[in-house]
Structure formats: C-alpha cells, structure tokens
Design an enzyme around this catalytic site. Structure first.
Site, PDB file in Angstrom:
ATOM      1  N   ASP A  80      50.042  51.988  47.744  1.00 25.33           N
ATOM      2  CA  ASP A  80      48.869  52.172  46.791  1.00 25.33           C
ATOM      3  C   ASP A  80      49.189  52.727  45.450  1.00 25.33           C
ATOM      4  O   ASP A  80      49.756  53.656  45.497  1.00 25.33           O
ATOM      5  CB  ASP A  80      47.680  52.679  47.909  1.00 25.33           C
ATOM      6  CG  ASP A  80      47.973  54.085  48.135  1.00 25.33           C
ATOM      7  OD1 ASP A  80      48.940  54.316  48.558  1.00 25.33           O
ATOM      8  OD2 ASP A  80      47.034  55.052  48.113  1.00 25.33           O
ATOM      9  N   GLU A 145      48.062  56.601  50.448  1.00 26.07           N
ATOM     10  CA  GLU A 145      48.484  57.940  50.231  1.00 26.07           C
ATOM     11  C   GLU A 145      47.593  58.373  49.020  1.00 26.07           C
ATOM     12  O   GLU A 145      47.585  59.769  49.237  1.00 26.07           O
ATOM     13  CB  GLU A 145      49.962  58.078  49.637  1.00 26.07           C
ATOM     14  CG  GLU A 145      50.626  59.458  49.450  1.00 26.07           C
ATOM     15  CD  GLU A 145      50.457  59.955  48.195  1.00 26.07           C
ATOM     16  OE1 GLU A 145      50.553  61.349  47.876  1.00 26.07           O
ATOM     17  OE2 GLU A 145      49.728  59.423  47.165  1.00 26.07           O
TER      18      GLU A 145
END
Length: 399
Positions: A80, A145
């Site tokens: 991400d 994350e």
C-alpha cells in the site's frame, strides 16, 4: 533515456508503480495478480494468506534453501501507499513516467515499492547465475502498513502461517539519504497516541469560572511543549544525535465545545508521542499523570496506541546476520550509519516477535520524498540497489 526504458527491471518496477494501491480502501487484487505473474517469471511458489481479513492479503514468494531446517530470511515490503494530492504533482502520480534524467515519478517510488521489486530482481539475478543459498528466502508483501498494519503484519506475526516460515532474520524498509552514506535502522521508537479527556466547570462564556477545561488544557500544553522544547535542545546540542534518538511530542487533534459563548464541560486533546529508546516507560506514564494532577485533576488519559519498550536488533558480532550484511557493504566500499528509525514500520511487529530486523533501502544521493509530492527515484539508483541487494541476500542467506 532509451537504455532505462529498455531495461527489464525498470519496466517491472514501473508496472508495479502503476497499480494504484493507495489508501484508504485499497483494492489489493491487481497487486496480488501482478505478484503472481512475478512468481511465475521467477519459477518460484507463491502463497496468499489472509491472517486478519479476507480483503487484506499477505503475499509470500518462497525460494527454498539447501538447508530448509535452518531459520529463514524474510525480505519484507508493503503493497500500500499513502494518498496523493494529484494537483501538487508535475507528473501523474500513478503513471510512473521517467524523465530525461532518469527520474521515475510515482507514489511508492521510495516508499516502498522499490525495495519489494529490488528483492525480486536480486533473486532473478542469483537464480540466473546458478547461486545456491543455505537458508530459505521468503519475500513477503504486506497490506496496510501505512495505517499501522492491524490486518497486515500485526495479524500475520500471530498466525500459524507465520510461525511455519521459521523466520530468523528480516529486512524491511529504510529511508533515502541525501548524502553518500546509507542508513540502516536497527530499532524504532515506541509510538504512543495519547488522548487527554479534560473535564471542567461549564457555563456562560462571559464569566470567569474556575477550573475550566481551557485552563487545564493550557497547563497541559505548557508542560508538554516545555518537554518538547527540551528534546529539541538535546537534538541540536548533541552532534551524535539524530531524530530517532530523542522523544518527539506533537499536538494532533483538539475536539470539544458546542458554540462560541458556552464554556464546555469537556474537551479532548490528542498527542502523537514517539518515545526514545532511553525513556523509562513507567516513569514517563507517571509524569503524564502528575501533570494531569497539577492541572487540577479531572483529566482522564486514554491510550489509543501504547507500544511497549522493545530492544533494538543487535548490530555487533553477536548477530551473524548483521555481520554478513555489514561485511558486504564494506566489501563494496559503501558507508553505512546505524540509526533508530524516527517513525514506524512493520519491523516493530517483527522485533516484538523476537526476530532480528534491519530497515534498509539502498537509496543514497537521493532527496527524501516519502509521502511527499512528486515522489521519485532515479533509475540508476534503483539499478545500483539491485546490485547491492544481490550481494546482501546471498551473504545473509548463507550465514
């Protein structure tokens, strides 16, 4: 420019960057399909786990070692990326355009799609050259994350699937450096997100009530900002200190009140605190409570996040993985500076599981642009990073 465009590894990197795996509400399906294609290209098996949620995949590409009973090596990255303000970019943030100087512009170019693809490129080189590794490699790609990984690494390290990987050592992300020296992060500060729920005398805004929330907030702000200033002084006056060596405190949210002429009965102030490695957590907690009492009481402390104190990874001869890593850098005549990571990465959950971890992104002579507009990485820096990781992976996997 043509040589960069014609380079297979650059093209794979750019293809990954074009997948808009941007927070919030990431659709990870295109990324998983891309990684499956990479695993086929490498001739390696791939597994997809869902330790926290069905829409939060953890992807693991594995290269089995000659001695699979040995603790394995984890090469971690996250899929991400943070949001973008497209109007602030001079290049479309998910086009992965490359300019005449070889700068590849895209969200994730530095944080941290580069490292994930450098791992795979290094493995491709090693396999083409017939290299053998004693230890198994697990190249892991984590979701979420950028929002603290509740359904990613936090959940994964508690899963049976993770335990079966038998991880002995982990590499994860670092930060670019603007000078020649690379950074290697062996520890992280402890993140505390602290909510102060302040209650006091309510009433009409024209009166001088005692023990109001404003008075209490003022005292709390003064205490916390005085402490903050003392840490600024420590950072400025100690030539050996970097940001990760001091405690940072920042006011991030204030909530409360109903209208402009009413003194509210309650107000909430939220602070982001990153505690340095030398801070005694119990003593710091007592200090916060003491300041609440000095402010007149009626202040409740609520911890949204209160990370425990964690030991850093050993960076001496007692850690053979570090010795192998450092040895490669010395062999390549590369300078390295061990540091405490100033923010947070998935490394903290890995270390909490009792596993040594080092954050390292081979990007030197590069402006630090993670989370910034016009994030880019120079093509030649990216390719050099592949060469560096090829040697590092071989050395560490043969410990």
């Amino acid at each position: 420019m043509s040589s960069w465009k014609d380079n297979q590894e650059i093209e794979i990197f750019r293809e990954y960057l074009r997948i808009p795996s941007v927070q919030p509400d990431v659709d990870y399906a295109p990324t998983v399909e891309f990684l499956k294609k990479q695993a086929v290209n490498l001739g390696l098996p791939i597994d997809v786990y869902h330790p926290g949620s069905v829409d939060k995949p953890v992807v693991v590409i594995t290269w089995l070692g000659e001695q699979p009973e040995l603790p394995s090596i984890m090469l971690n990255s996250h899929m991400d990326v943070v949001p973008v303000y497209a109007d602030k970019w001079t290049h479309p943030p998910f086009a992965a355009e490359i300019d005449d100087e070889g700068r590849i512009y895209a969200r994730g170019a530095q944080d941290m799609k580069c490292v994930g693809m450098q791992y795979l490129a290094a493995i491709r080189t090693l396999r083409k050259n017939g290299a053998t590794l004693k230890r198994t490699l697990h190249v892991t790609f984590m979701p979420d994350e950028e929002i603290s990984s509740p359904m990613g690494m936090q959940a994964f390290v508690k899963s049976e699937e993770f335990k079966k990987l038998n991880i002995g050592f982990c590499f994860d992300e670092g930060i670019a450096t603007e000078e020649e020296t690379f950074s290697a992060f062996y520890a992280e500060r402890s993140l505390w997100h602290v909510h102060f729920i302040i209650t006091g005398t309510a009433g009409h805004g024209s009166l001088l009530h005692q023990n109001t929330v404003g008075e209490k907030l003022n005292l709390m702000l003064n205490k916390l900002m005085e402490f903050r200033q003392s840490e600024i002084v420590r950072l400025k006056t100690n030539p050996f200190f970097k940001l990760g060596d001091v405690t940072t405190i920042n006011l991030t949210v204030i909530k409360g009140g109903v209208q402009s002429n009413v003194v509210p009965p309650v107000i909430e102030a939220v602070f982001d605190m990153r505690l340095a490695l030398d801070v005694d957590h119990d003593a710091f907690d007592r200090q916060l409570k003491s300041w609440c009492n000095e402010a007149g009481g009626g202040i409740e402390i609520v911890y949204e996040t209160k990370e425990p104190k964690l030991e850093g990874t050993k960076i001496d001869a007692s850690n053979p993985y570090w010795t192998a890593f450092e040895g490669v850098l010395k062999e390549l005549s590369l300078k390295i500076q061990p540091l405490v990571f100033p923010a947070g990465t998935d490394c903290c959950y890995v270390r909490a599981a009792g596993i040594s971890a080092i954050g390292f992104s081979p990007m030197n002579n590069t402006p630090v642009l993670l989370h910034d507009h016009d994030e880019f990485l120079q093509a030649d820096v990216y390719l050099k990073g592949i060469e560096i990781y090829t040697k590092i992976i071989k050395a560490v996997a043969n410990v």
